[in-house]
Motif scaffolding. Structure first.
Motif, short mmCIF file in Angstrom:
data_model
loop_
_atom_site.label_atom_id
_atom_site.label_comp_id
_atom_site.label_asym_id
_atom_site.label_seq_id
_atom_site.Cartn_x
_atom_site.Cartn_y
_atom_site.Cartn_z
N PHE A 137 5.33 7.08 -3.35
CA PHE A 137 6.38 6.89 -4.35
C PHE A 137 5.85 6.27 -5.64
O PHE A 137 6.49 6.37 -6.69
CB PHE A 137 7.53 6.04 -3.79
N TRP A 138 4.66 5.65 -5.57
CA TRP A 138 4.07 5.10 -6.79
C TRP A 138 3.74 6.21 -7.79
O TRP A 138 3.69 5.98 -9.00
CB TRP A 138 2.80 4.32 -6.46
N LYS A 139 3.51 7.41 -7.27
CA LYS A 139 3.15 8.55 -8.12
C LYS A 139 4.32 9.51 -8.31
O LYS A 139 4.14 10.63 -8.78
CB LYS A 139 1.96 9.30 -7.52
N THR A 140 5.53 9.08 -7.94
CA THR A 140 6.71 9.93 -8.01
C THR A 140 7.68 9.41 -9.06
O THR A 140 7.96 8.20 -9.11
CB THR A 140 7.42 9.99 -6.65
N ASP A 141 8.19 10.30 -9.88
CA ASP A 141 9.20 9.93 -10.87
C ASP A 141 10.54 9.73 -10.16
O ASP A 141 11.05 10.64 -9.51
CB ASP A 141 9.32 11.04 -11.92
N LEU A 142 11.12 8.54 -10.28
CA LEU A 142 12.35 8.20 -9.57
C LEU A 142 13.59 8.28 -10.46
O LEU A 142 14.65 7.79 -10.08
CB LEU A 142 12.23 6.78 -9.00
N SER A 143 13.47 8.93 -11.60
CA SER A 143 14.57 8.94 -12.56
C SER A 143 15.81 9.69 -12.08
O SER A 143 16.91 9.49 -12.61
CB SER A 143 14.11 9.56 -13.89
N ASP A 144 15.68 10.52 -11.05
CA ASP A 144 16.84 11.26 -10.54
C ASP A 144 17.69 10.43 -9.59
O ASP A 144 18.78 10.87 -9.19
CB ASP A 144 16.38 12.53 -9.80
N PHE A 145 17.24 9.25 -9.24
CA PHE A 145 17.97 8.42 -8.28
C PHE A 145 18.74 7.31 -8.99
O PHE A 145 18.22 6.65 -9.88
CB PHE A 145 16.99 7.79 -7.28
N ASN A 146 19.99 7.14 -8.57
CA ASN A 146 20.79 6.05 -9.15
C ASN A 146 20.97 4.89 -8.18
O ASN A 146 21.67 3.93 -8.48
CB ASN A 146 22.15 6.56 -9.63
N ASN A 147 20.33 5.00 -7.01
CA ASN A 147 20.28 3.90 -6.05
C ASN A 147 18.88 3.87 -5.45
O ASN A 147 18.37 4.90 -5.02
CB ASN A 147 21.31 4.09 -4.93
N VAL A 148 18.28 2.68 -5.42
CA VAL A 148 16.93 2.54 -4.88
C VAL A 148 16.90 1.30 -3.99
O VAL A 148 17.37 0.22 -4.39
CB VAL A 148 15.88 2.39 -6.00
N THR A 149 16.39 1.45 -2.79
CA THR A 149 16.23 0.32 -1.88
C THR A 149 14.74 0.10 -1.61
O THR A 149 13.98 1.05 -1.46
CB THR A 149 16.96 0.54 -0.55
N VAL A 150 14.35 -1.17 -1.55
CA VAL A 150 12.94 -1.50 -1.34
C VAL A 150 12.82 -2.66 -0.36
O VAL A 150 13.61 -3.60 -0.38
CB VAL A 150 12.22 -1.85 -2.66
N PHE A 151 11.83 -2.57 0.52
CA PHE A 151 11.48 -3.66 1.42
C PHE A 151 9.97 -3.69 1.44
O PHE A 151 9.33 -3.13 2.32
CB PHE A 151 12.06 -3.44 2.81
N LEU A 152 9.40 -4.35 0.42
CA LEU A 152 7.96 -4.36 0.22
C LEU A 152 7.46 -5.80 0.14
O LEU A 152 8.25 -6.75 0.13
CB LEU A 152 7.60 -3.59 -1.06
N ALA A 153 6.15 -5.95 0.07
CA ALA A 153 5.55 -7.28 0.01
C ALA A 153 5.75 -7.89 -1.38
O ALA A 153 5.83 -7.18 -2.39
CB ALA A 153 4.06 -7.19 0.33
N PRO A 154 5.85 -9.23 -1.45
CA PRO A 154 6.09 -9.89 -2.74
C PRO A 154 5.01 -9.62 -3.77
O PRO A 154 5.27 -9.62 -4.98
CB PRO A 154 6.16 -11.38 -2.38
N GLY A 155 3.78 -9.34 -3.32
CA GLY A 155 2.68 -9.12 -4.24
C GLY A 155 2.79 -7.85 -5.07
O GLY A 155 2.08 -7.72 -6.07
N VAL A 156 3.66 -6.91 -4.69
CA VAL A 156 3.79 -5.66 -5.45
C VAL A 156 5.10 -5.60 -6.24
O VAL A 156 5.34 -4.61 -6.95
CB VAL A 156 3.70 -4.43 -4.52
N MET A 157 5.93 -6.62 -6.14
CA MET A 157 7.26 -6.53 -6.76
C MET A 157 7.19 -6.49 -8.29
O MET A 157 8.00 -5.83 -8.94
CB MET A 157 8.14 -7.69 -6.30
N ASP A 158 6.24 -7.21 -8.89
CA ASP A 158 6.10 -7.16 -10.35
C ASP A 158 5.74 -5.76 -10.82
O ASP A 158 6.33 -5.24 -11.77
CB ASP A 158 5.02 -8.15 -10.80
#
Length: 222
Positions: A137-158
């Motif tokens: 998903f880092w290489k995917t354009d997410l502009s078509d989504f109006n809802n996004v959920t994430v459960f990732l490590a704090p080090g990548v949130m920025d």
């Protein structure tokens, strides 16, 4: 990894009678158990990791039932498409689909993706309602989504925050599980402790960050 195994074995030896430690069968069984645990971990955590930069790698950690319920509370009333970044076994995707959202789970681990697809097929969910893609998903354009959920490590949130600011429109909502986005104003939150989730409305986030332009990606300040 050899150092880790040795530490574990030392801890185990400290609490066991000497006769067990000197037993070749016991030693062999202990080694086989540790090797089995390591191999199981590599099956579910390592596939796809080589495709992701080191600083963006996040191990698989499934959402709890309570956490999923909290996410659904802050998604109440939302419509349209949802992207679950790092969808794992698909629990959150299935819950959101049952609420009428069109969901796509992004999971770079092909084994987890195949498992989630099998569960979707078993439930009889149509592809237009639920899909799982083995894609970074880092290489995917997410502009078509109006809802996004994430459960990732704090080090990548920025880093993820910068990506979402570049790609999502103002009406989009982002839900973070367990680890909030640093510096983002939260619109609402549910739960507490390990099961807490935060909801962010992109228009509110941008209005807040415009007061401190250095926090916005370059594309947002030009």
């Amino acid at each position: 990894m050899d150092d880790d195994i040795e530490v574990i074995l030392q801890d185990r030896r400290a609490g066991l009678p000497q006769q067990h430690l000197d037993n070749p069968t016991f030693t062999a069984c202990t080694g086989a158990l540790l090797l089995g645990i390591y191999r199981l971990w590599t099956v579910f955590a390592l596939p796809g990791f080589r495709k992701v930069p080191v600083n963006l790698k996040v191990p698989y950690l499934p959402s709890s039932k309570t956490q999923t319920q909290n996410v659904m509370k802050v998604l109440r009333g939302r419509r349209g498409c949802l992207a679950d970044l790092g969808s794992g076994n698909g629990r959150l995707v299935f819950a959101a689909a049952s609420a009428g959202l069109r969901c796509t789970g992004f999971e770079i681990n092909s084994i987890l993706t195949a498992s989630a697809r099998t569960r979707a097929w078993w439930r009889g969910l149509p592809a237009c309602s639920v899909s799982f893609v083995s894609r970074d998903f880092w290489k995917t354009d997410l502009s078509d989504f109006n809802n996004v959920t994430v459960f990732l490590a704090p080090g990548v949130m920025d880093v993820l925050g910068e990506k979402l600011l570049r790609e999502l429109h103002d009406e989009a909502r982002v839900i973070a599980c367990r680890f909030p986005f640093p510096g983002w104003p939260c619109s609402t939150s549910e739960g507490q402790g390990l099961d807490q989730v935060w909801a962010y409305d992109m228009r509110v986030v941008r209005d807040h960050l415009l007061q401190a332009p250095t926090l916005l990606p370059k594309a947002q300040t030009q």
